[in-house]
Design a protein around this motif. Structure first.
Motif, mmCIF file in Angstrom:
data_model
loop_
_atom_site.group_PDB
_atom_site.id
_atom_site.type_symbol
_atom_site.label_atom_id
_atom_site.label_comp_id
_atom_site.label_asym_id
_atom_site.label_seq_id
_atom_site.Cartn_x
_atom_site.Cartn_y
_atom_site.Cartn_z
ATOM 1 N N TRP A 13 -62.512 -0.134 35.393
ATOM 2 C CA TRP A 13 -61.068 1.210 34.274
ATOM 3 C C TRP A 13 -61.030 2.053 35.426
ATOM 4 O O TRP A 13 -60.108 3.392 35.098
ATOM 5 C CB TRP A 13 -61.363 0.397 33.644
ATOM 6 N N ARG A 14 -62.023 3.036 34.785
ATOM 7 C CA ARG A 14 -62.793 4.554 34.999
ATOM 8 C C ARG A 14 -62.561 4.390 36.683
ATOM 9 O O ARG A 14 -61.598 5.867 37.243
ATOM 10 C CB ARG A 14 -64.608 4.795 34.722
ATOM 11 N N SER A 23 -52.641 3.554 32.127
ATOM 12 C CA SER A 23 -55.197 4.141 32.391
ATOM 13 C C SER A 23 -55.622 3.550 30.639
ATOM 14 O O SER A 23 -54.579 3.270 30.332
ATOM 15 C CB SER A 23 -55.005 5.502 31.997
ATOM 16 N N PHE A 24 -56.419 3.145 31.433
ATOM 17 C CA PHE A 24 -57.689 2.925 30.694
ATOM 18 C C PHE A 24 -57.975 3.246 29.782
ATOM 19 O O PHE A 24 -58.238 4.893 30.171
ATOM 20 C CB PHE A 24 -58.533 1.709 30.931
ATOM 21 N N ALA A 25 -58.327 3.921 27.510
ATOM 22 C CA ALA A 25 -58.918 4.424 27.420
ATOM 23 C C ALA A 25 -60.208 4.876 27.205
ATOM 24 O O ALA A 25 -60.894 4.247 28.733
ATOM 25 C CB ALA A 25 -58.401 4.074 26.369
ATOM 26 N N GLU A 26 -60.296 6.549 27.972
ATOM 27 C CA GLU A 26 -61.491 6.806 28.371
ATOM 28 C C GLU A 26 -63.017 5.728 27.878
ATOM 29 O O GLU A 26 -63.872 6.253 27.938
ATOM 30 C CB GLU A 26 -61.923 8.259 28.445
ATOM 31 N N THR A 61 -64.549 2.717 28.884
ATOM 32 C CA THR A 61 -64.658 3.040 30.788
ATOM 33 C C THR A 61 -66.071 2.950 30.337
ATOM 34 O O THR A 61 -66.994 4.090 29.600
ATOM 35 C CB THR A 61 -64.109 4.288 31.165
ATOM 36 N N TYR A 111 -60.017 3.063 37.951
ATOM 37 C CA TYR A 111 -59.219 2.792 37.929
ATOM 38 C C TYR A 111 -58.238 4.299 37.926
ATOM 39 O O TYR A 111 -57.031 4.241 38.211
ATOM 40 C CB TYR A 111 -57.916 1.430 37.443
ATOM 41 N N ASN A 112 -58.577 5.008 36.643
ATOM 42 C CA ASN A 112 -57.559 5.801 36.206
ATOM 43 C C ASN A 112 -58.009 6.895 37.039
ATOM 44 O O ASN A 112 -56.854 7.631 37.026
ATOM 45 C CB ASN A 112 -58.828 5.958 34.936
ATOM 46 N N ALA A 113 -58.666 7.142 38.152
ATOM 47 C CA ALA A 113 -58.825 8.274 38.800
ATOM 48 C C ALA A 113 -57.634 7.817 40.106
ATOM 49 O O ALA A 113 -57.179 8.846 40.378
ATOM 50 C CB ALA A 113 -59.749 8.283 40.131
ATOM 51 N N SER A 114 -57.221 6.912 40.255
ATOM 52 C CA SER A 114 -56.008 6.370 41.305
ATOM 53 C C SER A 114 -55.733 5.259 40.755
ATOM 54 O O SER A 114 -55.179 4.092 41.042
ATOM 55 C CB SER A 114 -56.560 6.519 42.565
ATOM 56 N N PRO A 115 -54.403 5.508 39.820
ATOM 57 C CA PRO A 115 -53.913 5.012 39.217
ATOM 58 C C PRO A 115 -52.693 3.516 40.166
ATOM 59 O O PRO A 115 -52.056 4.452 40.704
ATOM 60 C CB PRO A 115 -53.165 4.790 37.740
#
Length: 222
Positions: A56-57, A68-71, A74, A59-63
């Motif tokens: 998930w982390r 995005s997923f809650a930090e 992650t 993914y958040n860098a390049s959705p």
């Protein structure tokens, strides 16, 4: 997620599954799950938790999509840290999963517990489940829905590892990259395979909550 479809006594008596080698009847004092299986299960659990949360982390860098997923959900803190956790979990899942498959096939458990699976049996068990007619009398016997789910998660895990290798070492695995439709397509394959695995875990946890003795069986063997 352990249950079996209720059936008349005559039907159960005619079912050859309880008499297969390595499948003792319930209540005989022997472990429901062998030790190697319990160890593999909990190692897989650890690997999946780490892979999903670190994934998930990443993914958040390049959705791929507009969310995005809650930090707080992650793992890794930042992209490089998440990648390190993710790769470590990938090797654990791959090695442990391979050992599980070899032991499952070699011990005969694959054919005793998960095969055969027929569309008609799956539909029958699905209908019984929707009408509340699935019982939990013998945790050693899997109904067709369970067999299909477990076989699916084995295949899904293989796709997950294969697509992960493409994302990690795309140049080193050109054939695998092409089979998955290229690097960008492999990203989507990896995302949806991970989503399917997470969905399986959610359903599995719900079933454990409904039948809590399955947790004891997977922890203590009985």
């Amino acid at each position: 997620m352990t249950s079996c479809r209720s059936a008349p006594t005559a039907t159960l008596a005619a079912d050859p599954l309880p008499n297969r080698p390595g499948t003792p009847p319930a209540g005989d004092g022997r472990a429901i799950h062998p030790r190697w299986l319990r160890i593999a299960h909990w190692l897989n659990t650890l690997a999946v938790i780490v892979m999903v949360t670190s994934g998930w982390r990443i993914y958040n860098a390049s959705p791929l999509f507009g969310f995005s997923f809650a930090e707080g959900l992650t793992l890794g803190g930042w992209l490089a840290g998440a990648l390190q956790w993710h790769f470590a979990a990938m090797w654990l899942l791959g090695a442990n999963g391979l050992a599980y498959l070899l032991l499952t096939a070699g011990s005969g458990r694959l054919w005793q517990r998960f095969l055969p699976v027929s569309p008609r049996a799956v539909l029958d068990d699905l209908r019984d489940a929707l009408h509340g007619r699935l019982s939990h009398a013998d945790p050693r016997r899997y109904n067709s829905l369970q067999r299909l789910a477990y076989l699916f998660v084995m295949l899904d895990s293989a796709v997950l590892v294969a697509s992960g290798l493409v994302l990690w070492k795309s140049v080193q695995f050109p054939l695998l990259r092409e089979l998955l439709g290229g690097y960008e397509t492999a990203r989507y394959v990896h995302f949806f395979a991970m989503t399917a695995l997470a969905g399986f875990v959610v359903v599995h946890l719900v079933m454990v909550a409904l039948v809590p003795r399955t947790l004891r069986a997977m922890t203590l063997g009985r």
